[in-house]
Design a protein around this motif. Structure first.
Motif, short mmCIF file in Angstrom:
data_model
loop_
_atom_site.label_atom_id
_atom_site.label_comp_id
_atom_site.label_asym_id
_atom_site.label_seq_id
_atom_site.Cartn_x
_atom_site.Cartn_y
_atom_site.Cartn_z
N ARG A 50 38.00 -77.64 30.61
CA ARG A 50 37.06 -76.86 31.42
C ARG A 50 35.93 -76.31 30.57
O ARG A 50 34.78 -76.25 31.01
N GLY B 295 30.57 -69.52 40.69
CA GLY B 295 31.10 -70.88 40.48
C GLY B 295 30.22 -71.96 41.08
O GLY B 295 30.56 -73.13 41.03
N LYS C 6 33.42 -63.76 35.98
CA LYS C 6 32.49 -63.88 37.12
C LYS C 6 33.15 -63.42 38.42
O LYS C 6 32.58 -62.63 39.17
N GLN D 102 23.54 -79.60 41.54
CA GLN D 102 23.89 -78.52 42.47
C GLN D 102 22.80 -77.45 42.48
O GLN D 102 22.47 -76.89 43.53
N ARG E 147 27.06 -75.47 39.44
CA ARG E 147 27.79 -75.76 38.21
C ARG E 147 27.21 -76.95 37.47
O ARG E 147 27.72 -77.32 36.43
N VAL F 142 34.80 -80.97 40.76
CA VAL F 142 34.99 -81.68 42.02
C VAL F 142 33.65 -82.37 42.33
O VAL F 142 32.59 -81.79 42.06
N ARG G 221 45.84 -65.00 32.19
CA ARG G 221 45.73 -65.03 33.65
C ARG G 221 46.77 -65.98 34.25
O ARG G 221 47.36 -65.69 35.29
N MET H 208 40.65 -80.59 40.09
CA MET H 208 40.85 -79.19 39.68
C MET H 208 41.97 -79.06 38.66
O MET H 208 41.83 -78.37 37.66
N PRO I 15 34.13 -70.51 32.19
CA PRO I 15 35.39 -70.12 32.84
C PRO I 15 36.04 -69.00 32.04
O PRO I 15 36.04 -69.03 30.81
N GLU J 276 38.32 -80.91 35.75
CA GLU J 276 37.05 -81.61 36.00
C GLU J 276 36.32 -80.95 37.15
O GLU J 276 36.94 -80.26 37.97
N ARG K 186 46.64 -69.00 35.79
CA ARG K 186 46.46 -69.77 37.02
C ARG K 186 46.92 -71.21 36.78
O ARG K 186 47.12 -71.60 35.64
N ARG L 60 40.53 -73.65 46.18
CA ARG L 60 41.96 -73.36 46.03
C ARG L 60 42.62 -73.11 47.38
O ARG L 60 43.75 -73.54 47.62
N THR M 152 33.22 -70.85 45.04
CA THR M 152 33.62 -72.22 45.39
C THR M 152 35.04 -72.48 44.88
O THR M 152 35.80 -73.19 45.54
N GLY M 153 35.40 -71.91 43.73
CA GLY M 153 36.77 -72.08 43.23
C GLY M 153 37.79 -71.53 44.22
O GLY M 153 38.78 -72.19 44.53
#
Ligand code: ADP
Length: 189
Positions: free
Chosen positions: A141, A86, A14, A93, A89, A60, A128, A54, A10, A58, A130, A37, A32-33
């Protein structure tokens, strides 16, 4: 035709790089993030289920994410390429994606591993700001990344499609290296 998976911790950039390449290569940037969101904001069922994970940093649960990717890669605009940011992960997946790509007769060109040292990651994320960019959540994360996502480097190295890129350089330098990787690939094709 460009199909890339962006790996990396993170804060590695990316999303930033994928956005630029997406324009250049004219293929969709699938994050996917971002999708999650948007779902959280819109308070959809997916969003309500994903929100707690989120905000804690963690992952999802896979069952929420896998259907979403199958559906997204099935859309018209993804037929001729995509940049995945993303996802995957974790190993489950990645195995799901391998099977799905087999099924839809696609192959990914490269897995880009964007490498950035931890101290730089933390300061980028704090800057950033967020919702999940709080110090304790960032730490989690990064732990989740080491535990779940980093093993994918070995997973993809075995498949000989991994390219490591130094993501600690200026944004434009990273972009130009990525553009070179894509251009070389298209020349060979
Ligand atoms: P970053 O890479 O900076 O952590 P993302 O936007 O990729 O940001 O992800 C934000 C959050 O969304 C993650 O911490 C996680 O909770 C959730 N998320 C995104 N992609 C996935 C995925 N493929 N599987 C599970 N959770 C995910």
């Amino acid at each position: 035709m460009t199909r890339l998976i962006f790996l990396g911790p993170p804060g590695a950039g990316k999303g930033t790089q994928a956005k630029v390449l997406s324009k250049n290569c004219k293929v969709p940037h699938i994050s996917t993030g971002d999708i999650l969101r948007t779902a959280v904001k819109a308070k959809t069922e997916l969003g309500q289920k994903a929100e707690g994970y989120m905000s804690a940093g963690e992952l999802v649960p896979d069952d929420l994410v896998l259907d979403l990717i199958r559906e997204r890669l099935g859309q018209e605009d993804a037929v001729n390429g995509w940049l995945l940011d993303g996802f995957p992960r974790n190993v489950e997946q990645a195995e799901f994606l391998n099977k799905l790509l087999d099924e839809i007769k696609q192959t990914c060109d490269f897995v880009i591993n964007l490498e950035v040292p931890d101290n730089e990651l933390v300061s980028r994320m704090l800057a950033r700001g967020r919702a999940d960019d709080k110090e304790d959540v960032i730490k989690n994360r990064l732990d989740v990344y080491r535990e779940e996502t980093e093993p994918l480097i070995a997973f993809y190295r075995g498949q000989e499609r991994l390219r490591s890129v130094d993501g600690s350089r200026a944004m434009a330098e990273v972009t130009s290296e990525l553009q070179q990787i894509v251009a070389n690939n298209n020349n060979e094709a």
